[in-house]
Design a protein around this motif. Structure first.
Motif, PDB file in Angstrom:
ATOM      1  N   VAL A  78      80.711   9.652  -7.885  1.00 34.58           N
ATOM      2  CA  VAL A  78      79.342  10.048  -7.561  1.00 34.58           C
ATOM      3  C   VAL A  78      78.544  10.147  -8.856  1.00 34.58           C
ATOM      4  CG1 VAL A  78      77.881  11.789  -6.475  1.00 34.58           C
ATOM      5  CG2 VAL A  78      80.159  11.308  -5.553  1.00 34.58           C
ATOM      6  N   ARG A  79      77.396   9.462  -8.888  1.00 41.59           N
ATOM      7  CA  ARG A  79      76.498   9.519 -10.046  1.00 41.59           C
ATOM      8  C   ARG A  79      75.277  10.356  -9.677  1.00 41.59           C
ATOM      9  NH1 ARG A  79      75.328   5.522 -14.400  1.00 41.59           N
ATOM     10  NH2 ARG A  79      73.277   6.036 -15.266  1.00 41.59           N
ATOM     11  N   TYR A  80      74.909  11.305 -10.589  1.00 44.33           N
ATOM     12  CA  TYR A  80      73.791  12.214 -10.320  1.00 44.33           C
ATOM     13  C   TYR A  80      72.589  11.887 -11.195  1.00 44.33           C
ATOM     14  CZ  TYR A  80      77.591  14.952  -8.296  1.00 44.33           C
ATOM     15  OH  TYR A  80      78.664  15.359  -7.567  1.00 44.33           O
ATOM     16  N   LYS A  81      71.476  12.456 -10.811  1.00 41.80           N
ATOM     17  CA  LYS A  81      70.265  12.383 -11.608  1.00 41.80           C
ATOM     18  C   LYS A  81      69.735  13.805 -11.797  1.00 41.80           C
ATOM     19  CE  LYS A  81      65.773  10.060 -11.798  1.00 41.80           C
ATOM     20  NZ  LYS A  81      64.826   9.184 -11.076  1.00 41.80           N
ATOM     21  N   PRO A  82      69.651  14.315 -13.055  1.00 46.10           N
ATOM     22  CA  PRO A  82      69.958  13.638 -14.322  1.00 46.10           C
ATOM     23  C   PRO A  82      71.430  13.221 -14.416  1.00 46.10           C
ATOM     24  CG  PRO A  82      69.715  15.986 -14.663  1.00 46.10           C
ATOM     25  CD  PRO A  82      69.279  15.733 -13.259  1.00 46.10           C
ATOM     26  N   LYS A  83      71.698  12.335 -15.382  1.00 37.52           N
ATOM     27  CA  LYS A  83      72.977  11.635 -15.449  1.00 37.52           C
ATOM     28  C   LYS A  83      74.163  12.596 -15.489  1.00 37.52           C
ATOM     29  CE  LYS A  83      75.364   7.951 -17.954  1.00 37.52           C
ATOM     30  NZ  LYS A  83      75.319   7.032 -19.105  1.00 37.52           N
ATOM     31  N   GLY A  84      75.111  12.332 -14.635  1.00 37.07           N
ATOM     32  CA  GLY A  84      76.356  13.074 -14.557  1.00 37.07           C
ATOM     33  C   GLY A  84      77.246  12.421 -13.520  1.00 37.07           C
ATOM     34  N   PHE A  85      78.534  12.762 -13.548  1.00 31.46           N
ATOM     35  CA  PHE A  85      79.483  12.108 -12.648  1.00 31.46           C
ATOM     36  C   PHE A  85      80.481  13.123 -12.099  1.00 31.46           C
ATOM     37  CE2 PHE A  85      78.077   8.881 -15.620  1.00 31.46           C
ATOM     38  CZ  PHE A  85      77.843   7.781 -14.816  1.00 31.46           C
ATOM     39  N   SER A  86      80.957  12.855 -10.893  1.00 30.47           N
ATOM     40  CA  SER A  86      82.105  13.573 -10.335  1.00 30.47           C
ATOM     41  C   SER A  86      82.826  12.632  -9.378  1.00 30.47           C
ATOM     42  CB  SER A  86      81.670  14.851  -9.618  1.00 30.47           C
ATOM     43  OG  SER A  86      80.847  14.547  -8.504  1.00 30.47           O
ATOM     44  N   GLN A  87      84.024  13.047  -8.955  1.00 29.63           N
ATOM     45  CA  GLN A  87      84.819  12.211  -8.062  1.00 29.63           C
ATOM     46  C   GLN A  87      85.133  12.997  -6.794  1.00 29.63           C
ATOM     47  OE1 GLN A  87      86.064  12.791 -11.405  1.00 29.63           O
ATOM     48  NE2 GLN A  87      84.766  11.084 -12.037  1.00 29.63           N
ATOM     49  N   ARG A  88      85.247  12.251  -5.702  1.00 27.18           N
ATOM     50  CA  ARG A  88      85.614  12.871  -4.443  1.00 27.18           C
ATOM     51  C   ARG A  88      86.448  11.887  -3.632  1.00 27.18           C
ATOM     52  NH1 ARG A  88      79.637  13.008  -1.442  1.00 27.18           N
ATOM     53  NH2 ARG A  88      79.377  10.732  -1.214  1.00 27.18           N
ATOM     54  N   ARG A  89      87.223  12.413  -2.701  1.00 29.01           N
ATOM     55  CA  ARG A  89      88.098  11.578  -1.877  1.00 29.01           C
ATOM     56  C   ARG A  89      87.933  11.956  -0.410  1.00 29.01           C
ATOM     57  NH1 ARG A  89      93.028  14.823  -1.291  1.00 29.01           N
ATOM     58  NH2 ARG A  89      92.910  16.603  -2.705  1.00 29.01           N
ATOM     59  N   PRO A  90      88.169  11.000   0.494  1.00 34.67           N
ATOM     60  CA  PRO A  90      88.021  11.314   1.926  1.00 34.67           C
ATOM     61  C   PRO A  90      89.043  12.366   2.369  1.00 34.67           C
ATOM     62  CG  PRO A  90      88.140   8.935   1.541  1.00 34.67           C
ATOM     63  CD  PRO A  90      88.532   9.597   0.269  1.00 34.67           C
ATOM     64  N   ASP A  91      88.596  13.264   3.234  1.00 37.71           N
ATOM     65  CA  ASP A  91      89.533  14.269   3.755  1.00 37.71           C
ATOM     66  C   ASP A  91      90.167  13.845   5.072  1.00 37.71           C
ATOM     67  OD1 ASP A  91      87.502  14.509   5.602  1.00 37.71           O
ATOM     68  OD2 ASP A  91      87.223  16.678   5.337  1.00 37.71           O
ATOM     69  N   GLY A  92      89.787  12.645   5.586  1.00 42.73           N
ATOM     70  CA  GLY A  92      90.358  12.150   6.838  1.00 42.73           C
ATOM     71  C   GLY A  92      89.597  12.587   8.066  1.00 42.73           C
ATOM     72  N   ASN A  93      88.593  13.491   7.872  1.00 41.29           N
ATOM     73  CA  ASN A  93      87.809  13.991   9.008  1.00 41.29           C
ATOM     74  C   ASN A  93      86.330  13.700   8.844  1.00 41.29           C
ATOM     75  OD1 ASN A  93      90.073  15.242  10.348  1.00 41.29           O
ATOM     76  ND2 ASN A  93      90.025  16.799   8.711  1.00 41.29           N
ATOM     77  N   GLY A  94      86.023  12.683   8.059  1.00 46.25           N
ATOM     78  CA  GLY A  94      84.630  12.313   7.870  1.00 46.25           C
ATOM     79  C   GLY A  94      83.921  13.071   6.771  1.00 46.25           C
ATOM     80  N   ASP A  95      84.655  13.906   6.027  1.00 42.16           N
ATOM     81  CA  ASP A  95      84.046  14.668   4.943  1.00 42.16           C
ATOM     82  C   ASP A  95      84.782  14.359   3.639  1.00 42.16           C
ATOM     83  OD1 ASP A  95      82.360  16.405   3.633  1.00 42.16           O
ATOM     84  OD2 ASP A  95      82.479  17.934   5.192  1.00 42.16           O
ATOM     85  N   TRP A  96      84.479  15.137   2.585  1.00 40.12           N
ATOM     86  CA  TRP A  96      85.014  14.840   1.256  1.00 40.12           C
ATOM     87  C   TRP A  96      85.786  16.023   0.692  1.00 40.12           C
ATOM     88  CZ3 TRP A  96      84.589   9.889  -0.053  1.00 40.12           C
ATOM     89  CH2 TRP A  96      83.552   9.139   0.499  1.00 40.12           C
ATOM     90  N   ILE A  97      86.778  15.709  -0.122  1.00 40.44           N
ATOM     91  CA  ILE A  97      87.473  16.702  -0.963  1.00 40.44           C
ATOM     92  C   ILE A  97      87.071  16.383  -2.395  1.00 40.44           C
ATOM     93  CG2 ILE A  97      89.707  17.581  -1.731  1.00 40.44           C
ATOM     94  CD1 ILE A  97      90.848  16.641   0.975  1.00 40.44           C
ATOM     95  N   TRP A  98      86.503  17.369  -3.087  1.00 39.43           N
ATOM     96  CA  TRP A  98      85.881  17.098  -4.388  1.00 39.43           C
ATOM     97  C   TRP A  98      86.883  17.249  -5.537  1.00 39.43           C
ATOM     98  CZ3 TRP A  98      80.904  15.305  -5.056  1.00 39.43           C
ATOM     99  CH2 TRP A  98      80.147  15.227  -3.887  1.00 39.43           C
ATOM    100  N   ASN A  99      87.959  16.509  -5.458  1.00 37.33           N
ATOM    101  CA  ASN A  99      88.891  16.410  -6.588  1.00 37.33           C
ATOM    102  C   ASN A  99      89.729  15.143  -6.413  1.00 37.33           C
ATOM    103  OD1 ASN A  99      91.350  16.952  -5.012  1.00 37.33           O
ATOM    104  ND2 ASN A  99      90.640  19.078  -4.913  1.00 37.33           N
ATOM    105  N   MET A 100      90.547  14.833  -7.419  1.00 36.76           N
ATOM    106  CA  MET A 100      91.365  13.613  -7.404  1.00 36.76           C
ATOM    107  C   MET A 100      92.850  13.953  -7.314  1.00 36.76           C
ATOM    108  SD  MET A 100      89.558  10.746  -7.731  1.00 36.76           S
ATOM    109  CE  MET A 100      90.437   9.560  -8.744  1.00 36.76           C
ATOM    110  N   LYS A 101      93.165  15.122  -6.802  1.00 36.90           N
ATOM    111  CA  LYS A 101      94.556  15.538  -6.756  1.00 36.90           C
ATOM    112  C   LYS A 101      95.377  14.605  -5.859  1.00 36.90           C
ATOM    113  CE  LYS A 101      97.390  19.662  -6.303  1.00 36.90           C
ATOM    114  NZ  LYS A 101      97.391  21.113  -6.097  1.00 36.90           N
TER     115      LYS A 101
END
Length: 679
Positions: free
Chosen positions: A98-121
């Protein structure tokens, strides 16, 4: 210390959960976790500064609800500028940047239920647009960020980047670019340059070709996206790619340092066999790698991979090439080469049969593309003294791929040499049977003929499961000896019973210039055929014989197709000889004795002693076969033990099994026609 109330955002239930933290450890508050039964021991850690929480028991994590924003901290209150999907080889989404404005980044992965888990574990990162990389035929452009990749894709290029920024290239990404053309396009700053340098070092010797493209007209910290925004078009980039120089790994000075940080962590290692290696060459008293890339020869002193600089072991006892090999054309008259190899062997070695020369020639060819085969025959030159056995090993050592001759062999020498150097081993004089025989070495040798037959050894310098190490001993092998070898090894062999020479001319000194010329042309053969598929062919024999002869047959289909029928006749003759030998073996004698016992006693059962008596009737006391040996062989033949009425143990005769064995060993009845004649 006073307690604190914190409001947690439950991303799974999309709700706010309040908890009371009763103590503080360092910068973090500790509370009972509300997401699992946590009544006695607080396990929820709250980072007030970063506004995050994490439970070390149920692994639930997320952000705090901050009334100051009226929204959630981090990804929940920042404006998302773009998202970049990272997919596996099959195109399945595994995570998103995910790229933000102002510039920044994070990662997320699908939780299998249509939403996101905000880590790369638990997620293994992959290069961006992996499916496109795998299918790519044209060059793959490597840049620093996802935005750059998307701009290049809009121009019609195949491009990728490593996730999570500069310096995050992993060795695991290399396999996806193996054999592909790669263009490195660094950002116009020191970190960007170093990032692409590290990628180039990692891909060197793995990618088919690596080029370095520095874009003209960029200011400090600008990148490919800035270059495109300045009005540069696809045609100009194509021209720059065409003119881009090859990437050259940074060389070490005599002290092993370049003075540049990119190579400051490289460690020297010795590795003689590396991916895509054609051969080894000796240049300026130093052994180096020989590659063939894009139809051109390349001699490399070392390769760089995983922050290590690898170079071949020096002074190896194997046949290596003169650097003049790079002057050789890759065009090859393979039929003529096969004819000359046959002539070379005939000039210096007298074999019992003319057909033997064709077998030896194909064995030489198959050693040069040994990676393509799962089996390889052991060549067994047997005979009394001075019958040309050692000469056979000498002649083959001049031609075979990475040949190594040994006059003595230990278990450690065998599995270490094969594991590290993959030579064609030629052993002169070895004792594997009887008094003084090396049983451990025999056990190792019988695994050399087939790929995947690992041998295990204990490493006392390691602990637990790591103590057991497994070695692949698959390698072409030649045995030249006056000694007999175990039956199980001989079944994996092509046997040559050598005789004294009748032509003294073959004993002359070997022409090394001729031998070197043939080795170089065989290396050209390897460069041409290493990446090609073997010709499909039907089996030419049954069982073990087909396993050991099939690689030579496939080599013949590449080199001398017109001699196909001749080779098949050779295999048929070997099979016939094997059948005759089987008919004269101990198993055949036992089957004959069981058949005689059955006919004379009219019983469907017999005692081991009765069979032993028949076998030893015409043997001396020293040659007599024990009841124990006979008992074991009878069981191997498929007969089952039973207890007789008198309490003694014997064997029950299965008549169908007996008929099959009689047919196998060509044993006919005296009073009845044999099954073979009936057929």
């Amino acid at each position: 210390m006073k307690s604190r109330i914190f409001h947690l955002w439950d991303n799974q239930e999309r709700r706010i959960v309040s908890v009371e933290a009763t103590k503080k450890e360092g910068k973090n508050w500790i509370a009972l976790c509300p997401f699992h039964p946590d009544k006695n021991r607080p396990n929820l850690c709250i980072d007030e500064e970063k506004e995050k929480y994490h439970c070390f028991t149920c692994n639930r994590s997320g952000f705090l609800y901050n009334p100051k924003y009226g929204k959630l901290k981090y990804s929940y209150h920042r404006n998302i500028a773009a998202t970049y999907d990272y997919k596996d080889e099959k195109g399945k989404l595994i995570y998103q940047v995910v790229r933000y404005k102002p510039k920044g980044f994070s990662q997320r992965r699908p939780d299998g239920n249509g939403d996101w888990i905000w880590n790369m574990k638990g997620v293994n990162p992959v290069p961006y647009h992996l499916p496109e990389i795998i299918q790519a035929i044209e060059p793959v452009l490597i840049v620093e960020g996802e935005k750059d990749v998307e701009n290049l894709r809009r121009m019609g290029f195949t491009a990728t980047t490593s996730p999570m920024g500069v310096g995050k290239w992993r060795e695991s990404y290399n396999e996806y670019l193996k054999g592909k053309k790669v263009i490195l396009i660094p950002d116009h700053d020191k970190p960007g340059n170093q990032h692409c340098q590290n990628i180039g070092q990692s891909l060197w010797g793995i990618a088919k070709n690596v080029k370095w493209l520095e874009l003209p007209g960029l200011e400090e910290k600008e990148d490919i996206s800035d270059w495109i925004e300045k009005g540069n078009i696809k045609e100009k980039l194509l021209q720059l790619i065409k003119e881009a120089p090859d990437f050259i790994p940074e060389k070490y000075d005599e002290r092993g340092r370049t003075g540049k940080s990119v190579n400051s962590i490289l460690k020297d290692r010795t590795k003689s066999i590396v991916p895509n290696l054609i051969h080894l060459v000796g240049e300026n008293d130093k052994t180096k790698y020989l590659f063939c890339k894009g139809g051109q020869w390349h001699i490399e002193e070392y390769i760089v991979n995983d922050n290590r600089r690898y170079s071949p072991k020096q002074n190896l006892p194997i046949k290596i090439l003169n650097p003049n090999i790079i002057k050789r054309s890759l065009n090859l008259d393979i039929s003529r080469l096969a004819t000359e190899i046959d002539a070379f062997i005939k000039s210096y070695l007298e074999m019992p049969f003319d057909s033997d020369y064709l077998v030896l020639s194909m064995w030489v060819f198959h050693t040069y593309i040994i990676e393509k085969f799962n089996t390889t025959p052991i060549l067994y030159f047997y005979g009394v003294k001075e019958t040309g056995k050692s000469r056979a090993g000498e002649v083959l050592s001049e031609l075979a791929f990475r040949a190594q001759r040994l006059t003595s062999l230990t278990e450690a020498t065998l599995f270490r040499s094969v594991e590290l150097f993959k030579p064609a081993l030629i052993i002169d004089e070895i004792k594997l049977l009887g008094k003084g025989g090396n049983q451990g070495l025999a056990d190792l040798i019988k695994t050399t003929y087939k790929r995947g037959l690992k041998v295990s050894r204990i490493n006392l310098n390691k602990y637990g499961e790591d103590q057991i190490e497994y070695y692949d001993t698959f390698t072409p092998l030649v045995i030249c000896t006056t000694e007999s070898i175990p039956d199980i090894i001989e079944s994996r062999c092509i046997l040559f019973i050598m005789q004294k020479n009748s032509n003294p001319q073959i004993e002359r000194k070997i022409d090394m210039k001729w031998a070197n010329d043939l080795r170089e042309r065989l290396t050209v053969f390897r460069a041409n055929y290493m990446s090609l598929e073997l010709p499909e062919a039907q089996y030419i024999a049954r069982g073990r014989l087909n396993e050991i002869m099939f690689p030579l047959y496939q080599s013949l289909l590449i080199t001398e197709t017109e001699r196909k029928s001749e080779f098949i006749d050779i295999v048929k003759q070997i099979q016939k000889n094997k059948n005759n030998e089987d008919g004269m073996g101990l198993e055949a004698e036992i089957v004959k004795a069981i058949d005689d016992e059955c006919r004379e006693s009219k019983e469907r059962q017999f005692l081991t002693q009765a069979i032993s008596k028949r076998l030893n009737e015409f043997r001396s006391e020293n040659e007599a076969i024990s009841d124990r040996v006979v008992n074991n062989r009878i069981r191997r033949l498929g007969f089952h033990k039973k207890r007789f009425n008198n309490g003694r143990m014997g064997f029950r005769i299965n008549m169908e099994r007996l008929r099959c064995l009689k047919s196998k060993y060509q044993i006919g009845d005296k009073t009845e026609p044999s099954e073979a004649s009936e057929a």
